[in-house]
Enzyme design. Structure first.
Site, mmCIF file in Angstrom:
data_model
loop_
_atom_site.group_PDB
_atom_site.id
_atom_site.type_symbol
_atom_site.label_atom_id
_atom_site.label_comp_id
_atom_site.label_asym_id
_atom_site.label_seq_id
_atom_site.Cartn_x
_atom_site.Cartn_y
_atom_site.Cartn_z
ATOM 1 N N PRO A 149 0.704 -1.228 0.045
ATOM 2 C CA PRO A 149 0.104 0.129 0.042
ATOM 3 C C PRO A 149 0.760 1.417 -0.119
ATOM 4 O O PRO A 149 0.532 2.332 -0.493
ATOM 5 C CB PRO A 149 -0.980 -0.028 1.250
ATOM 6 N N ASP A 262 12.654 -7.276 -15.372
ATOM 7 C CA ASP A 262 13.328 -7.238 -17.018
ATOM 8 C C ASP A 262 12.553 -8.285 -17.713
ATOM 9 O O ASP A 262 12.223 -7.948 -19.124
ATOM 10 C CB ASP A 262 14.797 -7.662 -16.909
ATOM 11 N N GLY A 264 9.347 -9.605 -17.242
ATOM 12 C CA GLY A 264 8.000 -9.015 -17.151
ATOM 13 C C GLY A 264 7.425 -8.162 -17.966
ATOM 14 O O GLY A 264 6.390 -8.004 -18.592
ATOM 15 N N ARG A 290 -17.830 2.699 -42.803
ATOM 16 C CA ARG A 290 -18.589 4.039 -42.447
ATOM 17 C C ARG A 290 -18.592 5.033 -43.560
ATOM 18 O O ARG A 290 -17.228 5.346 -44.050
ATOM 19 C CB ARG A 290 -18.071 4.315 -41.022
ATOM 20 N N GLU A 385 3.698 -3.270 -13.548
ATOM 21 C CA GLU A 385 4.992 -3.749 -13.798
ATOM 22 C C GLU A 385 6.303 -2.580 -13.840
ATOM 23 O O GLU A 385 7.187 -2.572 -14.923
ATOM 24 C CB GLU A 385 5.346 -4.655 -14.876
ATOM 25 N N THR A 387 5.552 1.971 -13.513
ATOM 26 C CA THR A 387 5.142 3.044 -14.326
ATOM 27 C C THR A 387 5.896 3.420 -15.486
ATOM 28 O O THR A 387 7.168 3.205 -15.516
ATOM 29 C CB THR A 387 4.672 4.320 -13.335
HETATM 30 N N1 CAA Z 1 18.614 -6.985 -12.611
HETATM 31 C C1 CAA Z 1 19.417 -7.158 -11.541
HETATM 32 N N2 CAA Z 1 19.889 -6.478 -10.404
HETATM 33 C C2 CAA Z 1 19.430 -5.203 -10.576
HETATM 34 C C3 CAA Z 1 18.546 -4.771 -11.499
HETATM 35 C C4 CAA Z 1 18.221 -5.557 -12.603
HETATM 36 N N3 CAA Z 1 17.404 -5.293 -13.445
HETATM 37 N N4 CAA Z 1 18.171 -3.533 -11.423
HETATM 38 C C5 CAA Z 1 18.606 -2.971 -10.260
HETATM 39 N N5 CAA Z 1 19.403 -3.880 -9.805
HETATM 40 C C6 CAA Z 1 20.301 -3.981 -8.524
HETATM 41 C C7 CAA Z 1 21.068 -2.714 -8.498
HETATM 42 O O1 CAA Z 1 22.569 -2.880 -9.349
HETATM 43 C C8 CAA Z 1 21.548 -2.439 -7.021
HETATM 44 O O2 CAA Z 1 22.584 -3.517 -6.380
HETATM 45 P P1 CAA Z 1 23.527 -3.195 -5.458
HETATM 46 O O3 CAA Z 1 22.764 -2.874 -4.225
HETATM 47 O O4 CAA Z 1 24.559 -4.261 -5.242
HETATM 48 O O5 CAA Z 1 24.019 -1.782 -6.051
HETATM 49 C C9 CAA Z 1 20.209 -3.053 -6.295
HETATM 50 O O6 CAA Z 1 19.462 -3.777 -7.392
HETATM 51 C C10 CAA Z 1 19.246 -1.791 -6.040
HETATM 52 O O7 CAA Z 1 18.831 -1.120 -7.326
HETATM 53 P P2 CAA Z 1 18.830 0.453 -7.579
HETATM 54 O O8 CAA Z 1 19.750 1.195 -6.740
HETATM 55 O O9 CAA Z 1 18.629 0.801 -8.971
HETATM 56 O O10 CAA Z 1 17.313 0.389 -6.573
HETATM 57 P P3 CAA Z 1 16.212 1.454 -6.526
HETATM 58 O O11 CAA Z 1 15.842 1.410 -5.018
HETATM 59 O O12 CAA Z 1 16.943 2.846 -6.714
HETATM 60 O O13 CAA Z 1 15.194 1.286 -7.230
HETATM 61 C C11 CAA Z 1 13.861 1.081 -9.342
HETATM 62 C C12 CAA Z 1 15.220 1.078 -8.470
HETATM 63 C C13 CAA Z 1 14.165 0.927 -10.834
HETATM 64 C C14 CAA Z 1 12.985 2.640 -9.115
HETATM 65 C C15 CAA Z 1 12.761 0.048 -8.678
HETATM 66 O O14 CAA Z 1 12.613 0.063 -7.675
HETATM 67 C C16 CAA Z 1 11.818 -0.178 -9.517
HETATM 68 O O15 CAA Z 1 11.903 -1.020 -10.620
HETATM 69 N N6 CAA Z 1 10.574 0.110 -9.185
HETATM 70 C C17 CAA Z 1 9.328 -0.237 -9.768
HETATM 71 C C18 CAA Z 1 8.528 -1.614 -9.112
HETATM 72 C C19 CAA Z 1 7.813 -2.028 -10.145
HETATM 73 O O16 CAA Z 1 7.900 -2.394 -11.183
HETATM 74 N N7 CAA Z 1 6.772 -2.775 -9.560
HETATM 75 C C20 CAA Z 1 5.876 -3.270 -10.389
HETATM 76 C C21 CAA Z 1 5.269 -4.470 -9.471
HETATM 77 S S1 CAA Z 1 4.592 -6.175 -10.070
HETATM 78 C C22 CAA Z 1 3.292 -6.042 -10.952
HETATM 79 O O17 CAA Z 1 2.880 -4.899 -11.208
HETATM 80 C C23 CAA Z 1 2.592 -7.202 -11.468
HETATM 81 C C24 CAA Z 1 1.296 -6.974 -11.974
HETATM 82 O O18 CAA Z 1 0.345 -6.531 -11.466
HETATM 83 C C25 CAA Z 1 0.983 -7.738 -13.336
#
Ligand code: CAA
Length: 402
Positions: A149, A262, A264, A290, A385, A387
């Site tokens: 939430p 990545d 998804g 039409r 997945e 925004t």
């Molecule tokens: N693959 C592997 N590792 C990754 C990665 C990836 N694609 N992206 C980031 N990482 C790693 C980073 O290298 C980093 O590692 P270290 O701690 O070792 O340095 C760690 O993960 C943290 O990365 P960031 O510092 O980039 O993290 P952040 O807190 O700044 O957040 C963000 C990055 C891109 C904003 C992330 O929070 C994000 O993607 N947010 C969106 C979430 C999302 O997509 N939610 C969807 C929910 S699922 C859904 O919607 C399902 C449904 O209903 C259908």
């Protein structure tokens, strides 16, 4: 100069290489899978889509048929119950299913991308045999619990906690929301803080069964679109998760979540393309029937320009999506390319469905014509997945890196 591998050569943000072999042809297998999916979607899914949208009924029979066709574990190796196909096939099938019914498309996407894929990559032998195999076969479903939430885009600030127990497992407390397939799934991958820290908390991915004590599910959400793909909140009240259900390395849960997304995002890009294509095809057909100003409206430049823009948009989105899928198939990191595909395809889907409704005029606003459904369904692809704003953050990070 050595010729770079195709998938790597096409990756963003490398400069476009001088020598590149591009192959836009589908293999025989991909063509066969595509025509099977198109036939199935048109005959079995499309006739039910309006009713599913109106009643928000869970499409049980379609899920069962998708399971029979191998669509619920499409890119999972056959030894773990999957169809053993590639991610290009996966994107093609999601597009076909979503063109008929976007709800069915996302149900397929969640089971494949967000549940089966991380189990294939990070699961233990036990998890692959006992959980992945029946889920890839579609005997049961899986879902993905990252969003809470108070933490959607800023996923790392989640509040759900897992407390390490003497037996090696975790005691789980917290909640997740907007969980697609939450009311129907047998298992959920839950991301929980397992090492709290004000700046750098560490997370672990846990596979939780819905019949675990302390696990409860809310009634499904009422939504603008994709109404038949039920989503809900899920609550964990002192849920015991055994050590055998820890997914991947403890403390690496956030990376597992990001790597999973990545893949998804390819599925959601393909879903957005399917939705847009359905609206586009309806608009093209309608424009030939039409009449206005004594001619079919297809002869009017105002309509032709819209159709041309829609066609370009669709093609560009598909090329971006198939590039990301090809890179995933080749095992090349595709974080930026998936984000580009998802960003472009989702915004394209809103643009194209909007224009399709405009071409239909007043009839487009009426449910009977089915175009307004596509516009409502398209909207979610810009949100879940990650925004569009999150995709831009991911792409910019890659662009500014080197
Ligand atoms: N693959 C592997 N590792 C990754 C990665 C990836 N694609 N992206 C980031 N990482 C790693 C980073 O290298 C980093 O590692 P270290 O701690 O070792 O340095 C760690 O993960 C943290 O990365 P960031 O510092 O980039 O993290 P952040 O807190 O700044 O957040 C963000 C990055 C891109 C904003 C992330 O929070 C994000 O993607 N947010 C969106 C979430 C999302 O997509 N939610 C969807 C929910 S699922 C859904 O919607 C399902 C449904 O209903 C259908």
């Amino acid at each position: 100069m050595p010729v770079p591998k195709t998938a790597t050569a096409l990756a963003f943000p490398r400069p476009f290489p001088k020598v590149t072999r591009m192959n836009f042809e589908l293999t025989e297998e991909q063509q066969l899978v595509l025509s099977t999916a198109r036939d199935f979607a048109r005959k079995e899914i499309a006739p039910k889509a309006a009713e599913l949208d109106k009643t928000a009924r869970w499409p049980r029979e379609i899920v069962a048929q998708m399971a029979d066709l191998g669509f619920l574990g499409l890119a999972v190796p056959t030894e773990y119950g999957g169809a053993g196909l590639d991610n290009v096939c996966y994107a093609l099938v999601i597009e076909e299913v979503s063109a008929a019914c976007a709800s069915s498309g996302v149900i397929m996407s969640v089971n494949n991308s967000l549940f089966c894929d991380p189990l294939t990559k990070f699961g233990t032998d036990y998890q692959k045999k006992e959980i992945l195999t029946p889920t890839a076969q579609g005997k049961m479903l899986g879902c993905f619990g990252l969003t809470e939430p108070t933490s959607g885009s800023d996923a790392r600030t989640m509040l759900t906690v897992g407390e390490k127990q003497g037996d090696g497992g975790y005691l789980l407390n917290g909640s997740k929301n907007f969980i697609t397939c939450g009311p129907e799934a047998e298992h959920i991958i839950v991301f929980a803080v397992t090492t709290p820290h004000p700046d750098k908390p560490r997370h672990t991915a846990l596979i939780v069964r819905r019949d675990a004590a302390g696990y409860s599910v809310s009634p499904h959400d009422e939504k603008l679109g994709i109404k038949a793909a039920h989503s809900s909140s899920i609550y964990f009240d002192n849920v015991r998760v055994p050590a055998e259900n820890i997914l991947g390395e403890e403390g690496s849960g956030f990376k597992i979540a990001m790597a999973t997304l990545d893949g998804g995002r390819i599925g959601i890009a393909a879903q957005a393309i399917g939705i847009a294509r359905a609206a586009y095809e309806k608009a093209v057909a309608y424009s030939k029937e039409r009449k206005a100003f004594r001619t079919p409206i297809a002869n009017l430049q105002a309509i032709q320009f819209m159709i041309a823009d829609m066609a370009v948009d669709l093609d560009a989105a598909r090329l971006l999506t198939l590039r990301a899928a090809t890179m995933k198939d080749k095992g090349v990191r595709h974080t930026a390319e998936s984000a580009m595909a998802k960003l472009f395809a989702s915004e394209m889907s809103s643009r194209v469905t909007h224009k399709a409704l405009q071409i239909h005029g007043g009839y487009g606003y009426i449910a009977e014509y089915g175009v307004e459904r596509h516009m409502r369904d398209a909207r979610i692809t810009e949100i879940y997945e990650g925004t569009s704003e999150i995709q831009r953050i991911v792409i910019a990070a890659s662009a500014l890196k080197g």
